[in-house]
Design a protein around this motif. Sequence first.
Motif, short mmCIF file in Angstrom:
data_model
loop_
_atom_site.label_atom_id
_atom_site.label_comp_id
_atom_site.label_asym_id
_atom_site.label_seq_id
_atom_site.Cartn_x
_atom_site.Cartn_y
_atom_site.Cartn_z
N LEU A 1 31.66 30.04 29.63
CA LEU A 1 32.22 28.97 28.80
C LEU A 1 33.69 29.21 28.43
O LEU A 1 34.40 28.27 28.08
CB LEU A 1 31.40 28.82 27.52
CG LEU A 1 29.91 28.52 27.70
CD1 LEU A 1 29.24 28.41 26.33
CD2 LEU A 1 29.70 27.25 28.50
N GLY A 2 34.13 30.46 28.49
CA GLY A 2 35.50 30.78 28.11
C GLY A 2 35.71 32.27 28.07
O GLY A 2 34.85 33.04 28.51
N LEU A 3 36.86 32.67 27.56
CA LEU A 3 37.20 34.08 27.47
C LEU A 3 36.89 34.62 26.08
O LEU A 3 37.08 33.92 25.07
CB LEU A 3 38.68 34.29 27.76
CG LEU A 3 39.16 34.08 29.21
CD1 LEU A 3 40.68 34.09 29.24
CD2 LEU A 3 38.60 35.14 30.13
N TYR B 1 36.20 27.97 34.77
CA TYR B 1 34.99 28.79 34.71
C TYR B 1 33.88 28.30 35.65
O TYR B 1 32.71 28.62 35.45
CB TYR B 1 34.48 28.88 33.25
CG TYR B 1 35.57 29.33 32.31
CD1 TYR B 1 35.95 30.66 32.24
CD2 TYR B 1 36.27 28.39 31.54
CE1 TYR B 1 37.00 31.06 31.42
CE2 TYR B 1 37.32 28.79 30.72
CZ TYR B 1 37.68 30.13 30.67
OH TYR B 1 38.71 30.53 29.86
N ASN B 2 34.25 27.55 36.65
CA ASN B 2 33.31 27.12 37.68
C ASN B 2 33.35 28.16 38.81
O ASN B 2 34.29 28.18 39.60
CB ASN B 2 33.69 25.73 38.20
CG ASN B 2 32.68 25.17 39.18
OD1 ASN B 2 32.17 25.88 40.04
ND2 ASN B 2 32.39 23.89 39.06
N LEU B 3 32.32 29.00 38.90
CA LEU B 3 32.34 30.11 39.84
C LEU B 3 32.23 29.66 41.29
O LEU B 3 32.70 30.36 42.19
CB LEU B 3 31.22 31.10 39.51
CG LEU B 3 31.31 31.77 38.12
CD1 LEU B 3 30.29 32.89 37.99
CD2 LEU B 3 32.72 32.30 37.87
N THR B 4 31.63 28.49 41.52
CA THR B 4 31.59 27.96 42.89
C THR B 4 33.00 27.65 43.37
O THR B 4 33.38 27.99 44.50
CB THR B 4 30.73 26.69 42.95
OG1 THR B 4 29.39 27.01 42.55
CG2 THR B 4 30.71 26.13 44.36
N GLU B 5 33.79 27.02 42.50
CA GLU B 5 35.19 26.72 42.86
C GLU B 5 36.01 27.99 43.01
O GLU B 5 36.90 28.07 43.87
CB GLU B 5 35.81 25.80 41.81
CG GLU B 5 35.21 24.40 41.79
CD GLU B 5 35.94 23.49 40.81
OE1 GLU B 5 36.99 23.90 40.27
OE2 GLU B 5 35.44 22.37 40.57
N VAL B 6 35.72 29.00 42.18
CA VAL B 6 36.42 30.28 42.30
C VAL B 6 36.14 30.89 43.67
O VAL B 6 37.05 31.36 44.36
CB VAL B 6 35.98 31.26 41.19
CG1 VAL B 6 36.63 32.62 41.40
CG2 VAL B 6 36.35 30.71 39.82
N GLY B 7 34.87 30.88 44.07
CA GLY B 7 34.50 31.42 45.38
C GLY B 7 35.20 30.69 46.51
O GLY B 7 35.70 31.31 47.46
N ASN B 8 35.26 29.35 46.41
CA ASN B 8 35.93 28.57 47.45
C ASN B 8 37.42 28.89 47.50
O ASN B 8 38.02 29.00 48.58
CB ASN B 8 35.73 27.08 47.19
CG ASN B 8 34.29 26.64 47.37
OD1 ASN B 8 33.53 27.29 48.09
ND2 ASN B 8 33.90 25.56 46.72
#
Length: 308
Positions: free
Chosen positions: A57-59, A17-24
Amino acid sequence: MNFQQLRIIRETVRCDYNLTEVGNALFTSQSGVSKHIKDLEDELGVGLFVRKGKRLLGLTEPGKELLVIVERMLHDANNIKTLAEQYTSQDKGELTIAATHTQSRYILPPVVQAFKQLFPKVHLRLLQAAPPEIAAMLLDGRADIGIATEALSSYSELVTFSYYHWYHAIVVPPNHPLTQLEQVTLADIVHYPIITYISGHTGRTMIDEAFAKAELQPDIVMTALDSDVIKTYVEFGMGIGIIADMAFNPNKDTQLTLLGCEPLFHQNTTLLAVRQGHFLRGFGYQFLALCNPTLTQATMHDAIQPSS
């Protein structure tokens, strides 16, 4: 709804759930990721993520059910792409094998060599991982074929085939007192410090069960993932080693002695695994057949693609 949104849902879970890592991972911006998530939630009319402020935080319950469908849709989309490649370039492409260190180091080299001779234009990726990680790689599409002794048979989504059977062996430094015995027993080896595999790796369960059945308490002073590491510390005289029998090479392990004894531990079976429903290229089936020549492509295909 589009595939980029589906990829973002899957990758958000993978990246904790880290959107920065998702973007990368998806070569986009964090703001772009957030917008795709909001657009999909607005379209569906339900919240997919549990939030605390701007943090995910989660789904939610709908999110958990959607993730199962997303994984299936993205897997099938990849199958379509792979299907096209099968007919447009039968001897080119990429095959990813996830295997434990023991399999990669001691068993697979001749198979890989034979495979590359048959398919020199296929890029073979060999990933080393622990059995649970191998299962995860198969389930999320990062690997085509998995090879391990543990874990793989525990997943209903994986189709497994027998690869080969093996036993554990005991190695000691030369002139160790145990070398004077004609037949070594479990009762003999519990008197010495033991170095072997960590729990959940390379048949360690079989080792523990054998000692428990004999009502013996082994003195396991050190554990490792790697057979070579175990052998190194045995050479230094820190204990006797319990390793996979294929990990001992008399021509190379000249500072060790393999004890002569009947199998003290139960037989292990290494498995080949593919995710059910995964479209495996023709050269993937050939790789499996090189591992176990008794397997036919028809038998494997019917097991992996039962509905086709």
